[in-house]
Design a protein around this motif. Structure first.
Motif, PDB file in Angstrom:
ATOM      1  N   PRO A  75       0.816  -1.223   0.000  1.00 20.47           N
ATOM      2  CA  PRO A  75       0.000   0.000   0.000  1.00 20.47           C
ATOM      3  C   PRO A  75       0.850   1.274   0.000  1.00 20.47           C
ATOM      4  N   SER A 105      -4.997   5.879  -4.559  1.00 22.26           N
ATOM      5  CA  SER A 105      -3.815   5.304  -3.908  1.00 22.26           C
ATOM      6  C   SER A 105      -3.521   5.978  -2.575  1.00 22.26           C
ATOM      7  N   TYR A 149      -4.917   3.948   0.326  1.00 21.21           N
ATOM      8  CA  TYR A 149      -4.426   2.607   0.631  1.00 21.21           C
ATOM      9  C   TYR A 149      -3.587   2.531   1.907  1.00 21.21           C
ATOM     10  N   TYR A 203      -5.256   0.420   4.843  1.00 18.15           N
ATOM     11  CA  TYR A 203      -4.624  -0.888   5.027  1.00 18.15           C
ATOM     12  C   TYR A 203      -3.932  -0.995   6.380  1.00 18.15           C
ATOM     13  N   ARG A 260     -11.253  -2.972   6.605  1.00 14.99           N
ATOM     14  CA  ARG A 260     -10.181  -2.722   5.633  1.00 14.99           C
ATOM     15  C   ARG A 260     -10.652  -3.020   4.225  1.00 14.99           C
ATOM     16  N   ASN A 261     -11.265  -4.173   4.021  1.00 18.30           N
ATOM     17  CA  ASN A 261     -11.679  -4.562   2.675  1.00 18.30           C
ATOM     18  C   ASN A 261     -12.835  -3.704   2.167  1.00 18.30           C
ATOM     19  N   TYR A 299     -13.487  -0.519   2.898  1.00 22.90           N
ATOM     20  CA  TYR A 299     -12.970   0.795   2.525  1.00 22.90           C
ATOM     21  C   TYR A 299     -12.115   0.720   1.254  1.00 22.90           C
ATOM     22  N   LEU A 300     -11.265  -0.296   1.163  1.00 24.07           N
ATOM     23  CA  LEU A 300     -10.414  -0.421  -0.015  1.00 24.07           C
ATOM     24  C   LEU A 300     -11.244  -0.644  -1.276  1.00 24.07           C
ATOM     25  N   CYS A 301     -12.232  -1.517  -1.184  1.00 24.72           N
ATOM     26  CA  CYS A 301     -13.077  -1.792  -2.351  1.00 24.72           C
ATOM     27  C   CYS A 301     -13.904  -0.568  -2.732  1.00 24.72           C
ATOM     28  N   THR A 338     -11.749   2.108  -4.442  1.00 22.55           N
ATOM     29  CA  THR A 338     -11.287   1.624  -5.745  1.00 22.55           C
ATOM     30  C   THR A 338     -12.405   1.707  -6.775  1.00 22.55           C
TER      31      THR A 338
END
Length: 366
Positions: free
Chosen positions: A172, A218, A221, A225, A235-236, A238-240, A243
């Motif tokens: 990340p 980015s 991340y 993360y 975590r997943n 927010y990241l998804c 993105t």
């Protein structure tokens, strides 16, 4: 507007002696297609293409800011367009502000890789004063010496080689550095090459928008993360989410009408909203880890970053100061140059936050 261009040309302080090293011709032209009837049309177009022209002489695809009156390159051949990197025109500082920013981040990435090698453990033994203040509970940004902000902290405690530690990887952090460099490089290329042709301008603007989206996505991340490394559900999510938001923004930016001047505020608002979505994970971070000095310090950095980006968006959308004095900021000081400087400042501030996030998890794991 023609009279404004004439007065600027007559008052120009660039003499033939001081400008002889430049590749761009010194005179500002108005291109009249009727001139082609007096000679070879191809030769006439080539001759006019090598001059700097005013706003009224531009084709529609280059008319983005009517308050920038002079010093435009218009439909130059590719070779001369590339060489104009080293000449003076109204895009020179737009190109170099982000090109210099790209090299700054390239150096930062190289230095970070020497301290945090990809796939390896941090093995340095020298403490950075910034991390000393973090460990002692002093999260004041102001108290950190400016020169100490340029260094990545190292740690005395080796990182155990456990499956958990291996999952808390460094990608990340490097994704963010790559996103920042991609954004800065695409922006420089866009400002350098867009004058070549309508097709080139269209492609480069798409890449520029993609670069901005990449920088924003980015940036999330490291925040998400490392903050929620031990809470994979959040975590997943927010990241998804970010993105998908970024990809949607890129798709929307592919619509040709999106790059027209009247959509300038829409572009600014769209990217601002995407960046503002970071408020949710930051608020969550403070609720869950507000007692940690790392959380407080990174939130302070993120507030400064938001200030830089927000001010840049306002300047970009309002087109100040050139709106107030058209023609006076053609070469230096116009809104896009200020926007570029603020973007580099914001990106660097977030780099400092990312260093703290990575150091936090490198030292403690979950």
């Amino acid at each position: 507007m023609a009279s404004t261009a004439g007065s600027l040309q007559s008052s120009s302080s660039f003499s033939a002696d001081t400008m002889q090293f430049l590749i761009s011709p010194r005179n500002i032209k108005r291109f009249d297609h009727r001139d082609e009837k007096c000679g070879d049309p191809a030769a006439s177009r080539e001759q006019n293409n090598l001059g700097l022209v005013d706003y009224d002489s531009l084709p529609e695809f280059l008319k983005h800011n009517e308050f920038i009156v002079n010093y435009y390159r218009s439909e130059w051949p590719l070779r001369e367009t590339l060489l104009s990197l080293f000449s003076i025109h109204n895009e020179t500082l737009n190109v170099w502000t982000h090109l210099i920013g790209f090299f700054i981040f390239l150096v930062l990435a190289g230095y970070a890789a020497s301290i945090f090698p990809v796939g390896g453990a941090a093995t340095g033994i020298n403490d950075n004063p910034m991390m000393e203040q973090i460990r002692s509970g002093n999260s004041s940004i102001i108290s950190i010496p400016f020169h100490d902000m340029f260094f990545v902290p190292t740690y005395q405690t080796p990182i155990p080689n456990t499956p958990l530690t291996s999952r808390l990887s460094r990608w990340p952090f490097y994704i963010y550095l790559a996103g920042a460099m991609f954004c800065l490089l695409m922006s420089s290329a866009c400002h350098l090459l867009s004058c070549h042709s309508a097709r080139t301008s269209y492609v480069m603007l798409r890449l520029d928008f993609a670069g901005i989206s990449g920088l924003i996505v980015s940036s999330f991340y490291p925040l998400v993360y490392y903050t929620f490394a031990c809470h994979p559900f959040f975590r997943n999510v927010y990241l998804c989410s970010i993105t998908v938001f970024g990809l949607a923004t890129i798709v929307i930016s592919l619509v040709p009408v999106f790059d027209s001047p009247q959509f300038r505020p829409v572009r600014a608002v769209l990217f601002a909203c995407m960046a503002a979505s970071g408020i949710v994970p930051i608020a969550h971070k403070m609720l869950a880890f507000g007692h940690r000095p790392e959380a407080v310090l990174t939130t302070g950095y993120e507030a400064v970053m938001a200030m830089f980006y927000g001010l840049g968006v306002v300047v970009y959308a309002l087109r100040v100061p050139e709106r107030w004095l058209p023609g006076k900021f053609d070469l230096a000081g116009h809104s896009h140059q200020l926007f570029h400087v603020l973007v580099v400042a914001g990106a660097y501030t977030h780099y400092l936050a990312s260093v703290v996030y990575l150091g936090w998890r490198e030292a403690e794991g979950c």
